[in-house]
Design a protein around this motif. Structure first.
Motif, PDB file in Angstrom:
ATOM      1  N   PHE A 189       0.655   4.233  10.416  1.00 25.37           N
ATOM      2  CA  PHE A 189      -0.713   3.947   9.985  1.00 25.37           C
ATOM      3  C   PHE A 189      -1.422   5.257   9.700  1.00 25.37           C
ATOM      4  CE2 PHE A 189      -0.976   4.365  14.577  1.00 25.37           C
ATOM      5  CZ  PHE A 189      -2.151   5.080  14.793  1.00 25.37           C
ATOM      6  N   THR A 190      -2.528   5.185   8.976  1.00 20.81           N
ATOM      7  CA  THR A 190      -3.312   6.359   8.613  1.00 20.81           C
ATOM      8  C   THR A 190      -4.766   6.085   8.949  1.00 20.81           C
ATOM      9  OG1 THR A 190      -1.806   6.920   6.796  1.00 20.81           O
ATOM     10  CG2 THR A 190      -4.018   7.871   6.717  1.00 20.81           C
ATOM     11  N   ASP A 191      -5.376   7.017   9.697  1.00 18.90           N
ATOM     12  CA  ASP A 191      -6.757   6.804  10.114  1.00 18.90           C
ATOM     13  C   ASP A 191      -7.429   8.159  10.315  1.00 18.90           C
ATOM     14  OD1 ASP A 191      -9.059   5.458  10.898  1.00 18.90           O
ATOM     15  OD2 ASP A 191      -7.992   4.122  12.280  1.00 18.90           O
ATOM     16  N   GLU A 201     -14.362  21.363  11.184  1.00 16.86           N
ATOM     17  CA  GLU A 201     -13.967  21.335   9.781  1.00 16.86           C
ATOM     18  C   GLU A 201     -14.287  19.965   9.204  1.00 16.86           C
ATOM     19  OE1 GLU A 201      -9.451  20.609   9.379  1.00 16.86           O
ATOM     20  OE2 GLU A 201      -9.666  21.939  11.125  1.00 16.86           O
ATOM     21  N   PRO A 202     -14.192  19.803   7.887  1.00 19.79           N
ATOM     22  CA  PRO A 202     -14.458  18.483   7.309  1.00 19.79           C
ATOM     23  C   PRO A 202     -13.532  17.425   7.893  1.00 19.79           C
ATOM     24  CG  PRO A 202     -14.460  20.157   5.592  1.00 19.79           C
ATOM     25  CD  PRO A 202     -13.981  20.833   6.850  1.00 19.79           C
ATOM     26  N   SER A 203     -14.045  16.208   8.028  1.00 23.99           N
ATOM     27  CA  SER A 203     -13.227  15.105   8.538  1.00 23.99           C
ATOM     28  C   SER A 203     -11.928  14.993   7.748  1.00 23.99           C
ATOM     29  CB  SER A 203     -13.991  13.781   8.426  1.00 23.99           C
ATOM     30  OG  SER A 203     -15.100  13.778   9.298  1.00 23.99           O
ATOM     31  N   PHE A 204     -10.852  14.614   8.433  1.00 25.39           N
ATOM     32  CA  PHE A 204      -9.573  14.489   7.762  1.00 25.39           C
ATOM     33  C   PHE A 204      -8.819  13.283   8.317  1.00 25.39           C
ATOM     34  CE2 PHE A 204      -9.096  17.327  11.363  1.00 25.39           C
ATOM     35  CZ  PHE A 204      -7.917  16.931  11.976  1.00 25.39           C
ATOM     36  N   LEU A 205      -7.825  12.859   7.549  1.00 27.64           N
ATOM     37  CA  LEU A 205      -6.990  11.729   7.933  1.00 27.64           C
ATOM     38  C   LEU A 205      -5.676  12.226   8.521  1.00 27.64           C
ATOM     39  CD1 LEU A 205      -7.414   9.514   4.728  1.00 27.64           C
ATOM     40  CD2 LEU A 205      -8.499   9.126   6.951  1.00 27.64           C
ATOM     41  N   GLY A 265      -4.562  10.700   2.122  1.00 24.92           N
ATOM     42  CA  GLY A 265      -4.890   9.280   2.114  1.00 24.92           C
ATOM     43  C   GLY A 265      -4.077   8.505   1.099  1.00 24.92           C
ATOM     44  N   PRO A 266      -4.482   7.272   0.865  1.00 19.99           N
ATOM     45  CA  PRO A 266      -5.698   6.632   1.389  1.00 19.99           C
ATOM     46  C   PRO A 266      -5.544   6.205   2.850  1.00 19.99           C
ATOM     47  CG  PRO A 266      -4.436   5.053   0.129  1.00 19.99           C
ATOM     48  CD  PRO A 266      -3.717   6.363  -0.022  1.00 19.99           C
TER      49      PRO A 266
END
Length: 438
Positions: free
Chosen positions: A291-293, A187-191, A239-240
């Motif tokens: 954190f978000t990555d 699937e599309p990249s996701f955070l 995100g962000p």
């Protein structure tokens, strides 16, 4: 004789009669036919991250090093060679703006090795790697190369349907054929937003259902001899992105979770009586972080300290009971356990030998420092797990055989019947399969 193969933990080894490194399915097929002509059994290894002897052979050992790379992509799918490490696939998918929906925390495994042993990760709604497979390319015992798809309706040969082989071979232990390519749903990249928080085991047990239901990807580690857990809850976000700094990533992943933890394990190995105090110090040092990555950087982790591991899947509704019984067991015994107990959850799977087949599952993993094994710890936890209908992870230490496994896998007899049709001469057998499959 060939070179000696040893696994990552150093507890399994074999010296095969011959070693080959095939570059494609044609060379794998030739190797399978040559092995049959010479009266040898054949196995394809991965990167050695199984603690059992699932990959070992005294016959012809196939190395996966040249079976790598993405072969083909399409709308929502990617086909990659079976020896591609998950770490490489993750990076290639990210470069294309794609991602797997879920994965385990070890990215060193090959694709085939990971799915054949049932690598699962954690997820409330998304299953393990085998549940994201759309198709498999396999070399069968007679040297024929076949591709089976989840939506296939044909026959591979008399008595073997494509769909049955697909559902059996996704977690096939290498017993049905040599996997040479895997097609994954992508699937599309996701955070992912990762929230890490210390929490007491008492609090977790008191609100277990709520914590599980509210967590998209829940993973928690309980420090034995304490009431402290580190919870990791990862959820999708728009995100962000707010990744950890390079220093914080080094501090958390390299220094604290590997260098310092390894040093503490070493001290505990020399002075076992100090382990409860060391665990208490480690628990006190835990602190919350967020954190978000990109997803694969959150799912995966580095594991440098060598250990031995046993893991069981139990019905999700029995998780609280199992944890209480393990806590009580450690209170009664004089063992000193330095490694945390890890807990994860997955939805039900339809792969026949998936540890989550047909039921929502919880996973309890017990570890010990490699230089200081504790067979009694594993044995008594295993007794709890089997009493609760547990299924052992195929790549992690356990003592179960076919007579037990037939009672906890509804499609076990179907798997054996399929194996009889595809590999009656047991070209792909080894000592481990002789035990678990009979």
């Amino acid at each position: 004789m060939g070179e000696t193969f040893r696994n990552w933990a150093g507890n399994q080894s074999a010296t095969p009669a011959e070693v080959r490194t095939p570059t494609g399915p044609e060379e794998v097929a030739r190797a399978v036919r040559d092995a049959a002509a010479a009266g040898r059994r054949v196995r394809m290894i991965g990167t050695g991250h199984s603690f059992t002897g699932v990959a070992l052979t005294d016959g012809l050992l196939l190395r996966p090093d040249a079976l790598t790379g993405i072969r083909e992509t399409g709308d929502g799918w990617v086909t990659a060679a079976a020896g591609t490490p998950l770490s490489v696939l993750n990076e290639e998918l990210h470069r294309m703006g794609l991602a797997l929906a879920n994965m385990g925390d070890i990215a060193a495994q090959t694709l085939a090795g990971a799915i054949q042993t049932g690598t699962h990760g954690t997820g409330r709604w998304v299953g393990g790697l085998a549940d994201q497979v759309l198709a498999l390319e396999l070399v069968l015992a007679d040297g024929e190369t076949v591709t089976v798809r989840g939506d296939g309706e044909g026959k591979i040969r008399d008595g073997v349907s494509e769909r049955d082989l697909f559902d059996a071979a996704r977690v096939g232990l290498g017993a049905l054929g040599v996997v040479t390519a895997v097609t994954f749903r992508v699937e599309p990249s996701f955070l992912l937003r990762s929230v890490r928080e210390p929490m007491t085991l008492t609090r977790i047990l008191d609100s277990l259902d709520t914590i599980v239901e509210e967590s998209e990807h829940l993973d928690f580690f309980w420090m034995p001899h304490t009431d402290t857990c580190l919870t990791k809850r990862n959820s999708r976000t728009s995100g962000p992105a707010a990744p950890r700094s390079a220093f914080r990533r080094w501090l958390d992943d390299d220094f604290l979770e590997n260098t310092l933890f390894g040093a503490l394990c070493g001290v505990g190995g020399r002075y076992p009586g100090a382990i409860p105090r060391l665990n208490a110090l480690s628990a006190a040092a835990l602190s919350p972080s967020t954190f978000t990555d990109v997803s694969y950087k959150v799912f995966t982790a580095s594991r440098e300290v060598r250990f031995l591991e046993m893991e069981y899947a139990i019905p999700r509704e029995r998780l609280g009971q199992a944890l209480r019984e393990i806590r009580d067991l450690l209170d009664r015994r004089d063992w000193k356990i330095s490694f945390p107990v890890e807990v994860r959850v997955t939805p039900a799977s339809d792969a026949w030998l998936s540890t989550a087949y047909g039921r929502e599952s919880a996973y309890i993993a017990c570890h010990v420092y490699r230089p200081t094994p504790n067979p009694a710890y594993f044995a008594e936890v295993e007794e709890i797990m089997t009493r609760l209908g547990g299924r052992p992870h195929w790549g992690k230490l356990h003592t179960r055989d076919a007579s037990y496994l037939a009672t906890v896998y509804p499609r076990f007899a179907d798997f054996l019947a399929l194996r009889d049709r595809l590999d009656p001469g047991r070209s792909f057998a080894n000592d481990y399969l002789d035990t678990v499959l009979g």
